[in-house]
Design a protein around this motif. Sequence first.
Motif, PDB file in Angstrom:
ATOM      1  N   LEU A  71       0.648  -1.343   0.072  1.00 61.60           N
ATOM      2  CA  LEU A  71       0.032  -0.015  -0.117  1.00 61.60           C
ATOM      3  C   LEU A  71       0.734   1.125  -0.113  1.00 61.60           C
ATOM      4  N   GLY A  72       2.224   1.181   0.597  1.00 60.85           N
ATOM      5  CA  GLY A  72       2.744   2.153   0.716  1.00 60.85           C
ATOM      6  C   GLY A  72       3.316   2.700  -0.622  1.00 60.85           C
ATOM      7  N   VAL A  73       3.501   1.868  -1.788  1.00 63.76           N
ATOM      8  CA  VAL A  73       3.832   2.397  -2.931  1.00 63.76           C
ATOM      9  C   VAL A  73       2.587   2.395  -3.911  1.00 63.76           C
ATOM     10  N   SER A  74       1.744   1.460  -3.748  1.00 67.86           N
ATOM     11  CA  SER A  74       0.525   1.817  -4.595  1.00 67.86           C
ATOM     12  C   SER A  74      -0.439   2.930  -4.172  1.00 67.86           C
ATOM     13  N   LEU A  75      -0.513   3.314  -3.082  1.00 66.97           N
ATOM     14  CA  LEU A  75      -1.633   4.535  -2.816  1.00 66.97           C
ATOM     15  C   LEU A  75      -0.840   6.064  -3.305  1.00 66.97           C
ATOM     16  N   PRO A  76       0.475   6.343  -3.005  1.00 68.21           N
ATOM     17  CA  PRO A  76       0.838   7.178  -3.458  1.00 68.21           C
ATOM     18  C   PRO A  76       0.821   7.520  -5.002  1.00 68.21           C
ATOM     19  N   VAL A  77       1.028   6.217  -5.786  1.00 64.44           N
ATOM     20  CA  VAL A  77       0.995   6.482  -7.229  1.00 64.44           C
ATOM     21  C   VAL A  77      -0.574   6.676  -7.876  1.00 64.44           C
ATOM     22  N   PHE A  78      -1.222   6.019  -6.892  1.00 62.26           N
ATOM     23  CA  PHE A  78      -2.821   6.219  -7.187  1.00 62.26           C
ATOM     24  C   PHE A  78      -2.915   7.766  -6.983  1.00 62.26           C
ATOM     25  N   LEU A  79      -2.572   8.225  -5.844  1.00 59.59           N
ATOM     26  CA  LEU A  79      -2.669   9.781  -5.454  1.00 59.59           C
ATOM     27  C   LEU A  79      -2.447  10.673  -6.533  1.00 59.59           C
ATOM     28  N   TRP A  80      -1.029  10.337  -7.046  1.00 57.78           N
ATOM     29  CA  TRP A  80      -0.608  11.186  -8.006  1.00 57.78           C
ATOM     30  C   TRP A  80      -1.428  10.913  -9.315  1.00 57.78           C
ATOM     31  N   SER A  81      -1.817   9.810  -9.950  1.00 53.26           N
ATOM     32  CA  SER A  81      -2.592   9.713 -10.969  1.00 53.26           C
ATOM     33  C   SER A  81      -3.912  10.423 -10.946  1.00 53.26           C
ATOM     34  N   PHE A  82      -4.454  10.198  -9.770  1.00 54.53           N
ATOM     35  CA  PHE A  82      -5.758  11.244  -9.642  1.00 54.53           C
ATOM     36  C   PHE A  82      -5.573  12.503  -9.674  1.00 54.53           C
ATOM     37  N   MET A  83      -4.684  13.200  -9.143  1.00 51.70           N
ATOM     38  CA  MET A  83      -4.531  14.483  -9.107  1.00 51.70           C
ATOM     39  C   MET A  83      -4.027  14.877 -10.653  1.00 51.70           C
ATOM     40  N   TYR A  84      -3.345  14.110 -11.338  1.00 48.00           N
ATOM     41  CA  TYR A  84      -2.885  14.405 -12.800  1.00 48.00           C
ATOM     42  C   TYR A  84      -4.237  14.718 -13.611  1.00 48.00           C
ATOM     43  N   TRP A  85      -4.972  13.603 -13.645  1.00 45.11           N
ATOM     44  CA  TRP A  85      -5.987  13.408 -14.381  1.00 45.11           C
ATOM     45  C   TRP A  85      -7.075  14.482 -13.988  1.00 45.11           C
ATOM     46  N   TRP A  86      -7.129  15.274 -12.753  1.00 45.39           N
ATOM     47  CA  TRP A  86      -7.849  16.316 -12.361  1.00 45.39           C
ATOM     48  C   TRP A  86      -7.288  17.541 -12.646  1.00 45.39           C
ATOM     49  N   ARG A  87      -6.061  17.406 -13.086  1.00 42.67           N
ATOM     50  CA  ARG A  87      -5.311  19.039 -13.601  1.00 42.67           C
ATOM     51  C   ARG A  87      -5.183  19.574 -12.219  1.00 42.67           C
ATOM     52  N   MET A  88      -4.795  19.103 -11.253  1.00 45.41           N
ATOM     53  CA  MET A  88      -4.640  19.720  -9.713  1.00 45.41           C
ATOM     54  C   MET A  88      -3.266  20.681  -9.865  1.00 45.41           C
ATOM     55  N   LYS A  89      -3.238  21.625  -9.412  1.00 41.36           N
ATOM     56  CA  LYS A  89      -2.068  22.648  -9.579  1.00 41.36           C
ATOM     57  C   LYS A  89      -1.062  21.949  -8.688  1.00 41.36           C
ATOM     58  N   THR A  90      -1.084  21.125  -7.440  1.00 38.84           N
ATOM     59  CA  THR A  90      -0.192  20.602  -6.787  1.00 38.84           C
ATOM     60  C   THR A  90       0.219  19.180  -7.054  1.00 38.84           C
ATOM     61  N   GLU A  91      -0.063  18.842  -8.148  1.00 40.00           N
ATOM     62  CA  GLU A  91       0.101  17.507  -8.797  1.00 40.00           C
ATOM     63  C   GLU A  91       1.637  16.933  -8.976  1.00 40.00           C
ATOM     64  N   PHE A  92       2.404  18.065  -9.020  1.00 40.15           N
ATOM     65  CA  PHE A  92       4.012  17.943  -8.980  1.00 40.15           C
ATOM     66  C   PHE A  92       4.321  17.346  -7.605  1.00 40.15           C
ATOM     67  N   LEU A  93       3.777  17.946  -6.593  1.00 34.87           N
ATOM     68  CA  LEU A  93       4.058  17.478  -5.378  1.00 34.87           C
ATOM     69  C   LEU A  93       3.784  15.822  -5.082  1.00 34.87           C
ATOM     70  N   ALA A  94       2.553  15.394  -5.577  1.00 33.01           N
ATOM     71  CA  ALA A  94       2.190  14.150  -5.601  1.00 33.01           C
ATOM     72  C   ALA A  94       3.098  13.171  -6.407  1.00 33.01           C
ATOM     73  N   ARG A  95       3.595  13.923  -7.557  1.00 33.17           N
ATOM     74  CA  ARG A  95       4.496  12.987  -8.144  1.00 33.17           C
ATOM     75  C   ARG A  95       5.775  12.746  -7.575  1.00 33.17           C
ATOM     76  N   PHE A  96       6.254  13.822  -6.816  1.00 37.19           N
ATOM     77  CA  PHE A  96       7.834  13.643  -6.126  1.00 37.19           C
ATOM     78  C   PHE A  96       7.347  12.786  -5.140  1.00 37.19           C
ATOM     79  N   PHE A  97       6.138  12.722  -4.299  1.00 39.34           N
ATOM     80  CA  PHE A  97       5.687  11.994  -3.118  1.00 39.34           C
ATOM     81  C   PHE A  97       5.775  10.452  -3.483  1.00 39.34           C
ATOM     82  N   ALA A  98       5.111   9.987  -4.789  1.00 36.60           N
ATOM     83  CA  ALA A  98       5.105   8.896  -5.307  1.00 36.60           C
ATOM     84  C   ALA A  98       6.383   8.355  -5.496  1.00 36.60           C
ATOM     85  N   GLY A  99       7.232   9.161  -6.089  1.00 35.43           N
ATOM     86  CA  GLY A  99       8.677   8.710  -6.409  1.00 35.43           C
ATOM     87  C   GLY A  99       9.235   8.553  -4.994  1.00 35.43           C
TER      88      GLY A  99
END
Length: 199
Positions: A71-99
């Motif tokens: 869950l520690g790897v899949s949930l952050p990647v899912f969060l990043w994907s969700f924020m990307y598809w909804w074009r949220m301005k802070t998506e780049f932070l979720a991308r960093f967190f997923a990495g």
Amino acid sequence: MKRQHQVILISSFLPLCWMAFMAVHELGHVLGAKVTGGTVAKVVIHPLAISRTDVSSNPSPLITVWAGPILGVSLPVFLWSFMYWWRMKTEFLARFFAGFCLVANGVYLGVGSFEPIGDAHVIVSRGTPSWCLWLFGIATVSLAILAGGYLVVNRETHLLGMQMSSKPLSVGEILMFFGFLIGASDPARKLSEVWTGLQ
């Protein structure tokens, strides 16, 4: 964003990533225990210690312990994907967190197979071969490195249809990114060992 502002943002975001990484990882253990009929006695999340979930009644310890890193790897990647598809301005932070979570979970289990601590100790003591930990570590860290390498080598800004950067990344930029990730994960693990020894 200027380079100086990027460095300040990433440096200040790293402690938050460390705490969030531990919280998501421990959430996996809690859910794993609950799903298998276990009873969670205590969850410890501290910036200077290795986080842990104490389970008083645990009918399936391997499921509970593996649920943390999975869950520690899949949930952050899912969060990043969700924020990307909804074009949220802070998506780049979720991308960093997923990495960050990919690398941190991979290093935690991979290195833990050599120094049996935390989850790695439980996994190995329950009969799972060490190569499974190595495979998980290699897979998660390699996924992060391959994504970055693909972007640099091909001078791309998109990966699997998702924008990763506004302009093609240079070798120096991607090395700085992975330097921050690796630099944050291993010293924090060592510091947590010192903190645990002091208690």
